[in-house]
Design an enzyme around this catalytic site. Structure first.
Site, mmCIF file in Angstrom:
data_model
loop_
_atom_site.group_PDB
_atom_site.id
_atom_site.type_symbol
_atom_site.label_atom_id
_atom_site.label_comp_id
_atom_site.label_asym_id
_atom_site.label_seq_id
_atom_site.Cartn_x
_atom_site.Cartn_y
_atom_site.Cartn_z
ATOM 1 N N HIS A 107 0.859 -1.189 0.000
ATOM 2 C CA HIS A 107 0.000 0.000 0.000
ATOM 3 C C HIS A 107 0.893 1.235 0.000
ATOM 4 C CE1 HIS A 107 -3.763 -2.223 0.636
ATOM 5 N NE2 HIS A 107 -3.026 -3.042 1.379
ATOM 6 N N ASP A 159 1.964 -6.888 2.413
ATOM 7 C CA ASP A 159 0.772 -6.140 2.836
ATOM 8 C C ASP A 159 1.188 -4.915 3.662
ATOM 9 O OD1 ASP A 159 -1.814 -5.288 3.137
ATOM 10 O OD2 ASP A 159 -2.481 -6.971 4.372
#
Lengths: 443, 317
Positions: A58, A303
């Site tokens: 992200h 992640d």
């Protein structure tokens, strides 16, 4: 561009060799003497692996610049030994159009620390109602191949079927965040005896396993490719193992934190340990490690989920899900997999570079450390030991779960397409890296 | 004792000591002057992020009887509803010189975070956090059980040999959790009764006996049956089909009440839903301890506030 000679690195933890880099490509491997004007890196005692590839990052830009940007996130990536990251679609605006994915890709190209491969949203606004313009994103200059509504599950079975079929048209893959939404309403942590005791709403393993089971059957029915994001339970491993035995085209990823940490950390209600999917039981951790070792789980993906302080300095229920993970990933994998004897360094290269690149259809990683391949090289000092702290982070957010833990290994040098982004553990200056990247692009 | 966050942290000796101290506090209510000077000059902050008039009044009254300065802060209509965080609110109140903070919060773990996140130094008393714990409620329940069972011979005793059934929405009940750890630490035998849908996952590993049918539990010789409140929002979330069915299967109806032993206490943490989890016949009987529980709540809270805020281990003057 001047040449680079990496001297005396242990290739995949095996025999030592010198690696010559010219024009962003590995020009020679063997016993080599430095040439006139060639920059040298002394890699004695270091293990060389291909540059790491993260399929699940992200970067937050556009929209979430308070927690991360393409620049800060790729600096964190380089510090962690990554040379390519796949940027998740849950930005604001959502990466559901060619315009957004091209912007993100260009920002990565300009900064030069790592190749940024945008992931496109499966549905408009990640809302799970209508397919996003997948073809436009696939045909854009960003050439998107991975599509995901990560953060949300594509839970409507018909929409998921259509998405699998449609993406296959463009050689893409759906990366599914497997979470049955009704079974996880208000969920705060793994559902277990501990969640009952702590009074935190449970996130049952079945909510992940049921979606994976449905999706592998859908993938089989329509003959498409499925990728399962951050698989977290022993039951999910069994479902994927069954699917692979049936010849279904499914790949799966596990995060470093699910390979190391357990739900017990929720006891102190410290939101740094709040993540989705949640930390699970010890039995799950061991099943995930075994599955990664035997290939049932294909890759490790971080992640990496940066959040500002205020999203973690609050009650557990109010806190955002997620942990930063780019800088710590390789150390955690070394601790959980290498030092337990489950993977060797060639295995690390497989799960953190070659296979994630193959799933993302990213070129340049299929013949790692071989002559003619793009010069993506990470040099690790496995003997190093560090007590983890936020000083080891280089992104904009500090929500690491490892503070105070001793982690093994240290990324000493990172080479991205011939550009030394990290040298002696120190990140290159943004301006000089950008200038080198510009020069490389011009060829 | 620096904080009171969970009854899991209380061993038998500490729990008995709190009950004994609460008994001393109760005696002061019989005096002409009900106030003790124990916390004179100390500041107790009641920090309530969730509406609860009865618990708030109980803590206020306890602190005032100990002569503490009391500041009550209700989140509704305050800076909290304008987006201020728990951390900022707590730090603001600590900066005003709070010695002890009594906190009620809708999120599990909020009291634990106030005590341990390094935001403030004050003593923290958990007055109910989400569906986690409500330790002073369990202490006042234990006190009520002991006082009714042993009468004037209560001092120094635990609850060994007593058998208590807790009935209803265990899943969402902080009262049930705190009671399980405290009553078992005090030696009582605890039975939990609930439909499967209202049992927390893994409850079988708790030091209790689990029943799914109320009549099974009631057939035991119980010293007390504690009925938990069913919150109306649960009725719309498929935990059970209807209020009528719940009352029939798990309510302490007049018929079930009539079958109880003559000495079985009927307890309820309040507020009650008459006709749902408890019938008026049970609630209004002489075996009901509901009003005793309210009275004892003040004594228990005095005892705990004294232990946390007085800064000494001595007994009150």
């Amino acid at each position: 561009m001047t040449g680079l000679l990496i001297q005396g690195a242990s290739l995949f933890g095996g025999h030592s060799a010198d690696i010559r880099v010219r024009d962003g490509v590995i020009a020679a491997v063997g016993s080599l003497s430095p040439e006139l004007g060639e920059r040298t890196i002394d890699a004695a005692g270091l293990v060389a692996v291909p540059g790491l590839v993260d399929l699940h990052t992200h970067l937050r830009e556009p929209g979430g610049e308070a927690s991360e940007t393409v620049l800060t996130g790729t600096r964190a990536a380089a510090a962690g030994g990554f040379t390519a990251v796949h940027a998740m679609a849950n930005t604001s605006p959502v990466a559901d159009t060619a315009g957004v994915v091209e912007q993100v890709q260009r920002l990565g190209e300009r900064h030069g620390y790592a190749t940024v491969r945008p992931i496109g949203a499966v549905t408009v606004g990640l809302e799970g109602r209508q397919l996003a313009e997948i073809g436009a994103m696939a045909h854009s200059s960003a050439a998107v191949r991975v599509f995901s509504d990560d953060g949300f599950c594509v839970h409507d079975p018909l929409l998921m079927r259509r998405a699998l079929e449609y993406v296959a048209t463009f050689g893409g893959v759906i990366a599914q965040h497997a979470q049955e939404p009704r079974l996880t309403e208000g969920a705060q942590m793994n559902e277990s005896a501990l969640s009952g005791e702590l009074g935190l709403t449970g996130w049952p393993a079945v909510a992940e396993e049921a979606i994976i089971a449905r999706d592998v059957l859908l993938a089989q029915h329509v003959g498409a490719r499925l990728h399962v994001c951050h698989l977290s339970t022993a039951g999910s491993v069994e479902v994927v193992r069954w699917a692979k035995a049936r010849g279904i085209h499914v790949t799966a990823e596990v995060t470093p934190h699910h390979l190391l940490l357990t739900e017990e950390l929720a006891r102190g209600y410290d939101p740094r340990f709040k993540v989705n999917p949640p930390l699970r039981r010890d039995d799950d951790v061991h099943a995930l490690r075994q599955a990664l070792a035997d290939g049932t789980i294909d890759i490790v993906a971080t992640d990496h989920a940066p959040h500002p302080d205020e999203a973690k300095q609050c009650t557990w229920a109010e806190a955002a899900n997620g942990m930063v993970g780019l800088e710590s990933a390789l150390s955690v994998v070394q601790l959980a997999m290498v030092e337990t004897g489950l993977l060797d360094w060639a295995g690390v290269a497989r799960v953190l570079s070659t296979t994630p690149a193959a799933i993302g259809k990213l070129a340049g990683y299929d013949a790692p450390l071989e002559v003619g391949s793009a010069a993506h090289v990470t040099l690790v000092e496995p003997e190093a030991r560090r007590t983890w702290s936020t000083e080891h982070l280089h992104g904009r957010s500090v929500n690491t779960p490892y503070t105070g833990r001793e982690l093994p290994g240290r990324v000493v040098h990172t080479v991205h397409g011939g550009i030394v982004t990290v040298h002696d553990g120190v990140l290159g200056e943004a301006e000089s890296i950008a200038a080198l990247a510009k020069e490389a692009l011009r060829g | 004792m620096k904080h009171l966050l969970s009854t899991r942290d209380l061993d038998r000796a500490t729990a008995v000591r709190i009950l004994d101290l609460a008994e001393d506090m109760a005696h002061t209510a019989d005096r002409e002057v009900k106030k003790l000077p124990a916390l004179r000059g100390r500041t107790v902050v009641n920090l309530f992020f969730e509406d609860s008039t009865r618990t708030r009044l109980s803590f206020e009254s306890a602190a005032k009887r100990l002569s503490a300065d009391v500041i009550t802060f209700s989140a509704k209509g305050s800076s909290v509803s304008k987006g201020e965080s728990l951390k900022d609110t707590a730090q603001t109140l600590a900066a005003m010189g709070a010695d002890a903070i009594v906190v009620r919060h809708p999120d599990s773990g909020a009291a634990h975070q106030l005590a341990h996140a390094g935001w403030i130094d004050a003593a923290v008393l958990n007055a109910g956090d989400g569906t986690h714990e409500h330790p002073t409620q369990a202490l006042l329940d234990a006190y009520t059980l002991r006082a009714r069972h042993f009468g004037a011979h209560s001092r120094g005793r635990d609850l060994a040999g007593l058998r208590v059934a807790i009935v209803g929405d265990i899943l969402h009940s902080r009262v049930a959790r705190s009671n399980v750890w405290l009553l078992t630490a005090l030696g009582a035998e605890v039975h939990l009764v609930a439909p499967r849908t209202l049992q927390p996952h893994g409850m079988q590993s708790w030091p209790v006996t689990v029943h799914e049918h109320l009549d099974d539990a009631l057939s035991l010789a119980l010293d007390a049956v504690m009925m938990l409140r069913i919150q109306t929002e649960r009725m719309h979330a498929a935990f059970f089909p209807s209020a009528r069915e719940y009352a029939r299967e798990w309510g302490l109806t007049a018929e079930r009440f009539a079958r109880l032993g003559p000495d079985t206490m009927v307890m309820h943490p309040g507020p009650m839903n008459r006709g749902l989890e408890i019938s008026s016949a049970a609630a209004d009987s002489s075996r009901s301890t509901v009003l005793d529980q309210v009275t004892n709540g003040v004594s228990i809270r005095m005892a705990v506030l004294y232990l946390l805020a007085a800064g000494s281990s001595g007994e009150p003057a």
